[in-house]
Design a protein around this motif. Sequence first.
Motif, short mmCIF file in Angstrom:
data_model
loop_
_atom_site.label_atom_id
_atom_site.label_comp_id
_atom_site.label_asym_id
_atom_site.label_seq_id
_atom_site.Cartn_x
_atom_site.Cartn_y
_atom_site.Cartn_z
N SER A 182 0.85 -1.18 0.00
CA SER A 182 0.00 0.00 0.00
C SER A 182 0.88 1.23 0.00
O SER A 182 1.79 1.36 0.83
N LEU A 183 0.61 2.13 -0.96
CA LEU A 183 1.44 3.33 -1.04
C LEU A 183 1.13 4.29 0.11
O LEU A 183 2.04 4.89 0.68
N TRP A 184 -0.13 4.44 0.44
CA TRP A 184 -0.49 5.39 1.50
C TRP A 184 -0.30 4.73 2.86
O TRP A 184 -0.78 3.63 3.11
N PRO A 185 0.45 5.36 3.76
CA PRO A 185 0.74 4.73 5.05
C PRO A 185 -0.50 4.64 5.94
O PRO A 185 -1.36 5.53 5.93
N GLU A 186 -0.57 3.56 6.72
CA GLU A 186 -1.64 3.44 7.71
C GLU A 186 -1.38 4.39 8.88
O GLU A 186 -2.32 4.96 9.43
N ARG A 187 -0.13 4.48 9.27
CA ARG A 187 0.27 5.45 10.31
C ARG A 187 1.27 6.42 9.69
O ARG A 187 2.31 6.02 9.21
N PHE A 188 0.90 7.71 9.69
CA PHE A 188 1.75 8.72 9.07
C PHE A 188 2.97 8.96 9.94
O PHE A 188 2.85 9.43 11.08
N HIS A 189 4.16 8.62 9.39
CA HIS A 189 5.40 8.68 10.18
C HIS A 189 6.43 9.60 9.54
O HIS A 189 7.62 9.49 9.81
N ALA A 190 5.98 10.50 8.67
CA ALA A 190 6.92 11.35 7.94
C ALA A 190 7.65 12.31 8.86
O ALA A 190 8.86 12.56 8.68
N ILE A 191 6.96 12.89 9.83
CA ILE A 191 7.61 13.87 10.70
C ILE A 191 8.76 13.23 11.47
O ILE A 191 9.86 13.80 11.58
N GLU A 192 8.54 12.01 11.96
CA GLU A 192 9.60 11.32 12.68
C GLU A 192 10.77 10.96 11.77
O GLU A 192 11.94 11.14 12.14
N ASN A 193 10.46 10.43 10.57
CA ASN A 193 11.52 10.00 9.66
C ASN A 193 12.36 11.19 9.17
O ASN A 193 13.60 11.17 9.25
N TYR A 194 11.68 12.21 8.66
CA TYR A 194 12.42 13.37 8.14
C TYR A 194 13.07 14.16 9.27
O TYR A 194 14.17 14.71 9.08
#
Length: 276
Positions: free
Chosen positions: A47-59
Amino acid sequence: MAERRIAFEAARLGLLGFFGLVVLAPYIWMVAASMKPLDELFRASLSLWPERFHAIENYGRVFAEVPVFHYLWNGLVVCGGILVFQLMFAVPAGYALAKLRFPGREWVFGAVMLGLLVPPHVPALPLYIAFSKAGILNTYAALILPATISVFAIFLFRQFFRALPDELVHAARLDGMSEAGIVWRVVLPNAWPAATAFAIFSVVAHWNDLFWPLIVIEGPARATPALGVLYFRSDEAGDDFAVLMAAAVIMTLPLVLAFLFAQRRFVEGIATTGLK
């Protein structure tokens, strides 16, 4: 007739769109992976769209643990320096092969074509030994010098300059301009599409190059973006591929923006090179 043409154009655009999506699929997946937590990357379902949005932590982790702007600056210096020297050598050489008459011109062009067959890995060892003896390893010079002359650039400009009218060059000579003045003041301003196309090829190739920086650079001081991502994986991120994807997105984003900004000139340069 009109309906048939509309159907043909729709099919053509659909086919081009499909192949464009295939080409963009790795980048789309990379962006999607950079916004997911690590446990979502290894699930059986895709699935391309994440179930849990984790962009802030990763970036946020990338910017906190990686000297991102330092690596981007190194990439800008190296790619900009390489491009300037490549244009300084390739534009006059391409002009000479396209517009000047001298004995052995075709033989020289044949040597340029043979140069296209030599991979960059072949001269790597002698260049490393020479730079080591000269004491310039781990410097910007070690990254820039091996790529200052591009046989592909000479070939590209030669093909583009052949399409320029000879009357343009003759008129400049009648006005008393020197050959150097013709090259930089008359020919080059008419060759911006080809120069833009080559600039994109050159910057993308050297921005993403890992082979040569890995040989001559040690430590993060002169590391290019690709090498910086490798250091980040080894030292900080480990096997956290979600964070690594975030770092890769940041390092490749300038290339995407540069292409979007110059895509019209790029297409013009590719379409008009070698028409004559």
